[in-house]
Every structure is written in structure tokens, then in C-alpha cells.
Design a protein around this motif. Structure first.
Motif, PDB file in Angstrom:
ATOM      1  N   GLY A  97       7.754  19.864  33.147  1.00 43.67           N
ATOM      2  CA  GLY A  97       6.737  19.391  32.204  1.00 43.67           C
ATOM      3  C   GLY A  97       5.404  19.065  32.830  1.00 43.67           C
ATOM      4  O   GLY A  97       4.444  18.786  32.110  1.00 43.67           O
ATOM      5  N   CYS A  98       5.327  19.108  34.175  1.00 42.58           N
ATOM      6  CA  CYS A  98       4.097  18.649  34.828  1.00 42.58           C
ATOM      7  C   CYS A  98       2.926  19.564  34.468  1.00 42.58           C
ATOM      8  O   CYS A  98       2.997  20.780  34.655  1.00 42.58           O
ATOM      9  N   PRO A  99       1.822  18.976  33.954  1.00 39.75           N
ATOM     10  CA  PRO A  99       0.688  19.799  33.521  1.00 39.75           C
ATOM     11  C   PRO A  99      -0.331  20.074  34.623  1.00 39.75           C
ATOM     12  O   PRO A  99      -1.313  20.767  34.386  1.00 39.75           O
ATOM     13  N   SER A 100      -0.105  19.523  35.832  1.00 41.75           N
ATOM     14  CA  SER A 100      -1.125  19.631  36.878  1.00 41.75           C
ATOM     15  C   SER A 100      -1.446  21.096  37.211  1.00 41.75           C
ATOM     16  O   SER A 100      -0.541  21.910  37.395  1.00 41.75           O
ATOM     17  N   LYS A 101      -2.739  21.382  37.300  1.00 39.52           N
ATOM     18  CA  LYS A 101      -3.172  22.767  37.570  1.00 39.52           C
ATOM     19  C   LYS A 101      -2.625  23.254  38.900  1.00 39.52           C
ATOM     20  O   LYS A 101      -2.149  24.382  39.018  1.00 39.52           O
ATOM     21  N   THR A 102      -2.707  22.381  39.920  1.00 38.65           N
ATOM     22  CA  THR A 102      -2.252  22.786  41.254  1.00 38.65           C
ATOM     23  C   THR A 102      -0.772  23.164  41.211  1.00 38.65           C
ATOM     24  O   THR A 102      -0.358  24.187  41.759  1.00 38.65           O
ATOM     25  N   VAL A 103      -0.001  22.310  40.546  1.00 38.07           N
ATOM     26  CA  VAL A 103       1.432  22.543  40.471  1.00 38.07           C
ATOM     27  C   VAL A 103       1.720  23.807  39.647  1.00 38.07           C
ATOM     28  O   VAL A 103       2.516  24.658  40.023  1.00 38.07           O
ATOM     29  N   ASN A 104       1.028  23.949  38.532  1.00 37.15           N
ATOM     30  CA  ASN A 104       1.251  25.104  37.656  1.00 37.15           C
ATOM     31  C   ASN A 104       0.831  26.422  38.327  1.00 37.15           C
ATOM     32  O   ASN A 104       1.468  27.449  38.138  1.00 37.15           O
ATOM     33  N   ARG A 105      -0.241  26.357  39.143  1.00 40.03           N
ATOM     34  CA  ARG A 105      -0.691  27.569  39.838  1.00 40.03           C
ATOM     35  C   ARG A 105       0.394  28.107  40.756  1.00 40.03           C
ATOM     36  O   ARG A 105       0.504  29.311  40.953  1.00 40.03           O
ATOM     37  N   SER A 106       1.187  27.185  41.336  1.00 38.03           N
ATOM     38  CA  SER A 106       2.246  27.661  42.218  1.00 38.03           C
ATOM     39  C   SER A 106       3.589  27.757  41.471  1.00 38.03           C
ATOM     40  O   SER A 106       4.651  27.612  42.049  1.00 38.03           O
ATOM     41  N   GLN A 107       3.473  28.005  40.170  1.00 35.83           N
ATOM     42  CA  GLN A 107       4.667  28.271  39.348  1.00 35.83           C
ATOM     43  C   GLN A 107       5.659  27.124  39.345  1.00 35.83           C
ATOM     44  O   GLN A 107       6.865  27.318  39.451  1.00 35.83           O
ATOM     45  N   GLY A 108       5.120  25.906  39.197  1.00 35.68           N
ATOM     46  CA  GLY A 108       6.004  24.740  39.059  1.00 35.68           C
ATOM     47  C   GLY A 108       5.597  23.927  37.849  1.00 35.68           C
ATOM     48  O   GLY A 108       4.466  24.041  37.350  1.00 35.68           O
ATOM     49  N   GLY A 109       6.516  23.114  37.341  1.00 37.63           N
ATOM     50  CA  GLY A 109       6.206  22.233  36.214  1.00 37.63           C
ATOM     51  C   GLY A 109       6.144  22.989  34.904  1.00 37.63           C
ATOM     52  O   GLY A 109       6.931  23.905  34.643  1.00 37.63           O
ATOM     53  N   ALA A 110       5.167  22.627  34.042  1.00 40.04           N
ATOM     54  CA  ALA A 110       5.138  23.114  32.660  1.00 40.04           C
ATOM     55  C   ALA A 110       4.952  24.621  32.551  1.00 40.04           C
ATOM     56  O   ALA A 110       5.342  25.227  31.543  1.00 40.04           O
ATOM     57  N   ILE A 111       4.374  25.257  33.573  1.00 39.80           N
ATOM     58  CA  ILE A 111       4.142  26.700  33.484  1.00 39.80           C
ATOM     59  C   ILE A 111       5.463  27.451  33.274  1.00 39.80           C
ATOM     60  O   ILE A 111       5.497  28.511  32.640  1.00 39.80           O
ATOM     61  N   LEU A 112       6.544  26.876  33.755  1.00 41.84           N
ATOM     62  CA  LEU A 112       7.848  27.544  33.615  1.00 41.84           C
ATOM     63  C   LEU A 112       8.305  27.578  32.156  1.00 41.84           C
ATOM     64  O   LEU A 112       9.230  28.314  31.813  1.00 41.84           O
ATOM     65  N   LEU A 113       7.652  26.812  31.293  1.00 40.34           N
ATOM     66  CA  LEU A 113       8.021  26.835  29.871  1.00 40.34           C
ATOM     67  C   LEU A 113       7.602  28.151  29.211  1.00 40.34           C
ATOM     68  O   LEU A 113       7.912  28.399  28.054  1.00 40.34           O
ATOM     69  N   ARG A 114       6.901  28.985  29.968  1.00 43.45           N
ATOM     70  CA  ARG A 114       6.601  30.335  29.466  1.00 43.45           C
ATOM     71  C   ARG A 114       7.731  31.298  29.791  1.00 43.45           C
ATOM     72  O   ARG A 114       7.691  32.456  29.392  1.00 43.45           O
ATOM     73  N   GLU A 115       8.694  30.845  30.607  1.00 43.89           N
ATOM     74  CA  GLU A 115       9.735  31.752  31.116  1.00 43.89           C
ATOM     75  C   GLU A 115      11.117  31.127  30.995  1.00 43.89           C
ATOM     76  O   GLU A 115      11.651  30.627  31.993  1.00 43.89           O
ATOM     77  N   PRO A 116      11.715  31.177  29.814  1.00 43.69           N
ATOM     78  CA  PRO A 116      13.044  30.574  29.660  1.00 43.69           C
ATOM     79  C   PRO A 116      14.057  31.105  30.673  1.00 43.69           C
ATOM     80  O   PRO A 116      14.898  30.339  31.170  1.00 43.69           O
ATOM     81  N   GLU A 117      13.926  32.369  31.019  1.00 46.17           N
ATOM     82  CA  GLU A 117      14.886  32.961  31.973  1.00 46.17           C
ATOM     83  C   GLU A 117      14.800  32.256  33.340  1.00 46.17           C
ATOM     84  O   GLU A 117      15.818  32.011  33.987  1.00 46.17           O
ATOM     85  N   THR A 118      13.570  31.926  33.757  1.00 51.15           N
ATOM     86  CA  THR A 118      13.412  31.210  35.038  1.00 51.15           C
ATOM     87  C   THR A 118      13.999  29.803  34.932  1.00 51.15           C
ATOM     88  O   THR A 118      14.657  29.329  35.861  1.00 51.15           O
TER      89      THR A 118
END
Ligand SMILES: Cc1cc2nc3c(=O)[nH]c(=O)nc-3n(C[C@H](O)[C@H](O)[C@H](O)COP(=O)(O)O)c2cc1C
Length: 311
Positions: A97-118
Motif C-alpha cells: 500500500g505504500c504510495p511513496s514514489k521512490t518505493v513505487n519506482r522500484s516496484q514496491g508498495g502500492a504499485i503492485l496493486l496493478r499486478e494481481p499476479e505479482t
């Protein structure tokens, strides 16, 4: 009913976790996240994020603490999950769920909510690595841009083998802007076969009751509400209990300040105090007055004096 203190990186640190859980009412605490890239991390990283591991995995008042991991590397997540358990974490939590840009850029946190398979792969990899009987939980938001994958994401986490799922009732894009969409949690709860823990904007006992009625669960995670009102969990359990008077907050502030002063380099102390008082002043007029006295002060000796004079 289960009441859990939320992970809040840079805010609910060991001092506030200790102070808030000492008020009673909490079943568990989730630590700030441990960031996993592609390595098994040394023990000291876990002890830094979660010093309670050095004290039996509990806060001083006895509330169990669960380590949260953030990352997507399957082997590294599994290895660090094992390590957290070896070090005494009470189960293991995964951050989606983490919204941080830095974290999301490296494919961690909330960005994974785009990829249920991951999500599924990460949860499954961690699940397989954990000893039987160890609780695995995950925490997600309603989605990244929108709620389109909400059911898929929750189902993926469940299918991967999570035992429970906390959902912050907002998308990543919604950030922290009110309102929290509790009705979406109600829809999710109807689908899930594992317990749902509701999260987002529970500031008062009344909010708790409304959230339960809308979501259909009595299990909640309290974040900023517990920072503003450390006795919130206790009062949710006993609504007729009187709220902490300001005189008690003065004692808590003095205790917090002396811990921070003893443990942190001087240059960080003022910021730490102001951060908490800034939250407190949203609910307490006395804290607002104190805030104006400390707002521009950086000198720790001057702050020592202001805390002594606190009224
Ligand atoms: C300063 C701050 C740091 C946070 N850090 C984390 C974190 O490390 N891991 C996590 O899963 N959620 C984190 N969150 C989200 C909270 O756990 C929670 O989901 C969010 O604050 C909504 O709950 P609340 O309205 O009760 O505060 C953080 C929130 C805040 C305000």
C-alpha cells in the motif's frame, strides 16, 4: 474485535508504539516497513526498524509486534520473512500500500496493486518460506489509480496464502484525502474468505462503530487516530471510559521527550516532538497552544524548559 496499531513509517516509531500501547486496548502492532531489495538483510536492520525484537517481540506493555516487509523479490522476501520470524516477530506482514514514489519506482508498495499476479507470487513465496502456524498478513489499498482490480488483488493475496488482509480504504491516488471509502471494504468483506481488517479515518469511538456497521467487521487498524488520541483503542473497548485529561497528555509528552532526548541525536529531537504535537493539536486545544510555543524552536535545551512549563 481486534484492534491493531498501524505501521506508520517515521511516525509510529518505537517510542510512540510504546507510549500508545501502554494505554491499553491493542491486540497487536505492525512495525514500520523493512525495505527488501534482493538480499537477505542483516539482523541489525530488523533491530533498527523494530527494536522490540530485542525485547521478546513485544512492546514494554506486552503487545505483540509484527514486522512488515516491503518488496517484490520472491527469494529475498522469503528469506527476510524467515529471518523476521527467527528474530521473534509475531507473524509477518506484507506492504502492498505504500504510495511513496521512490518505493513505487522500484516496484514496491502500492504499485503492485496493478499486478494481481505479482501479489499472488510474493504472498505465495513468503507463505512457503514460513513455518507452519505463523500468521501471514498483508496490507493493501483499494487500488492504484482506481478500484478496478480491488477484488482481483484481494483474491490474489488470499490465494497466495495470507491469513488476513488489512485494507486502507483509499486508492494510492487518493493518498490520505478524506473520505475513507468504508463501503468498498464492505463489498470486499463479502467476497473474502479470510478476515478483513478495516483501516482508514477512524478518529473516534463513534467512527469505529460506524466503520464496523458499514464494513461488517469489528477488526480494525488504527493509525493517525491513535497518534492523536493514544487511548482510542481503550475507549473503543470501553466507550464509557473517560478520555485522557490534558494533565495526562502532559505526562506523556514529558516521558516521550525524555526518551527521545536520551536516544536520538539532538538534531532530530525537535522535529520528532513537533511531529507528534502537530498531530495532537488536531484534537486538543491545549496542544494547539503548546504547538505555537515550540513551532520555531530548534534548541533542545530551550525545549526542555518549555516542556517543564507545559500547561
Ligand atoms: C506517516 C505515515 C507513515 C505510514 N507508513 C506506513 C508503513 O510503513 N506501512 C504501511 O503499510 N502503511 C503505512 N502508512 C499507512 C497507515 O498504516 C494507514 O493505512 C493510514 O494512515 C490510514 O489509516 P488512518 O486513517 O487510521 O491513519 C503510513 C501512514 C502515515 C500517515
Amino acid at each position: 474485535m481486534r484492534l491493531i496499531l498501524a505501521p506508520m513509517e517515521g511516525l509510529a516509531d518505537v517510542y510512540l508504539r510504546r507510549l500508545i500501547t501502554a494505554q491499553g486496548g491493542f491486540d497487536r502492532v505492525v512495525s514500520e516497513f523493512v525495505r527488501v531489495v534482493d538480499q537477505r538483510l542483516p539482523e541489525r536492520v530488523f533491530y533498527t526498524v523494530c527494536p522490540e525484537l530485542l525485547e521478546g517481540g513485544r512492546t514494554r506493555s506486552g503487545t505483540p509486534v509484527r514486522v512488515q516487509l516491503l518488496g517484490n523479490h520472491l527469494e529475498a522476501m522469503a528469506a527476510n520473512a524467515q529471518r523476521a520470524i527467527e528474530l521473534g516477530s509475531d507473524g509477518l506482514d506484507l506492504n502492498f500500500g505504500c504510495p511513496s514514489k521512490t518505493v513505487n519506482r522500484s516496484q514496491g508498495g502500492a504499485i503492485l496493486l496493478r499486478e494481481p499476479e505479482t501479489l499472488y507470487r510474493v504472498v505465495r513465496s513468503v507463505r512457503r518460506a514460513l513455518p507452519e502456524g505463523v500468521t501471514l498478513s498483508a496490507k493493501m489499498r483499494l487500488g492504484f489509480e482506481d478500484t478496478g482490480l480491488m477484488f482481483e488483488n484481494a483474491a490474489a493475496i488470499e490465494a497466495g496464502g495470507a491469513d488476513e488482509l488489512t485494507v486502507h480504504a483509499r486508492t494510492k491516488v487518493q493518498g490520505y484525502a478524506p473520505p475513507a471509502h468504508w463501503h468498498e471494504l464492505g463489498r470486499l468483506n463479502e467476497q473474502l474468505n479470510i478476515p478483513l481488517i478495516a483501516n482508514g479515518d477512524i478518529w473516534t469511538v463513534d467512527d469505529y462503530q460506524r466503520c464496523c456497521a458499514i464494513t461488517g467487521t469489528t477488526d480494525v487498524m488504527l493509525g493517525r487516530g491513535a497518534i492523536r488520541t493514544p487511548d482510542l483503542a481503550r475507549r473503543i473497548r470501553k466507550p464509557d471510559h473517560t478520555a485522557l485529561p490534558w494533565s495526562e497528555y502532559r505526562v506523556l509528552l514529558a516521558g516521550f521527550w525524555s526518551e527521545v532526548r536520551a536516544q536520538m541525536p539532538d538534531r532530530y529531537c525537535a522535529g520528532r516532538l513537533k511531529q507528534w504535537v502537530n498531530h495532537l493539536r488536531q484534537a486538543h486545544t491545549e496542544a494547539e497552544a503548546f504547538w505555537h510555543r515550540i513551532r520555531t524552536e530548534r534548541n533542545v535545551a530551550a525545549l526542555d524548559r518549555l516542556l517543564l512549563d507545559l500547561d
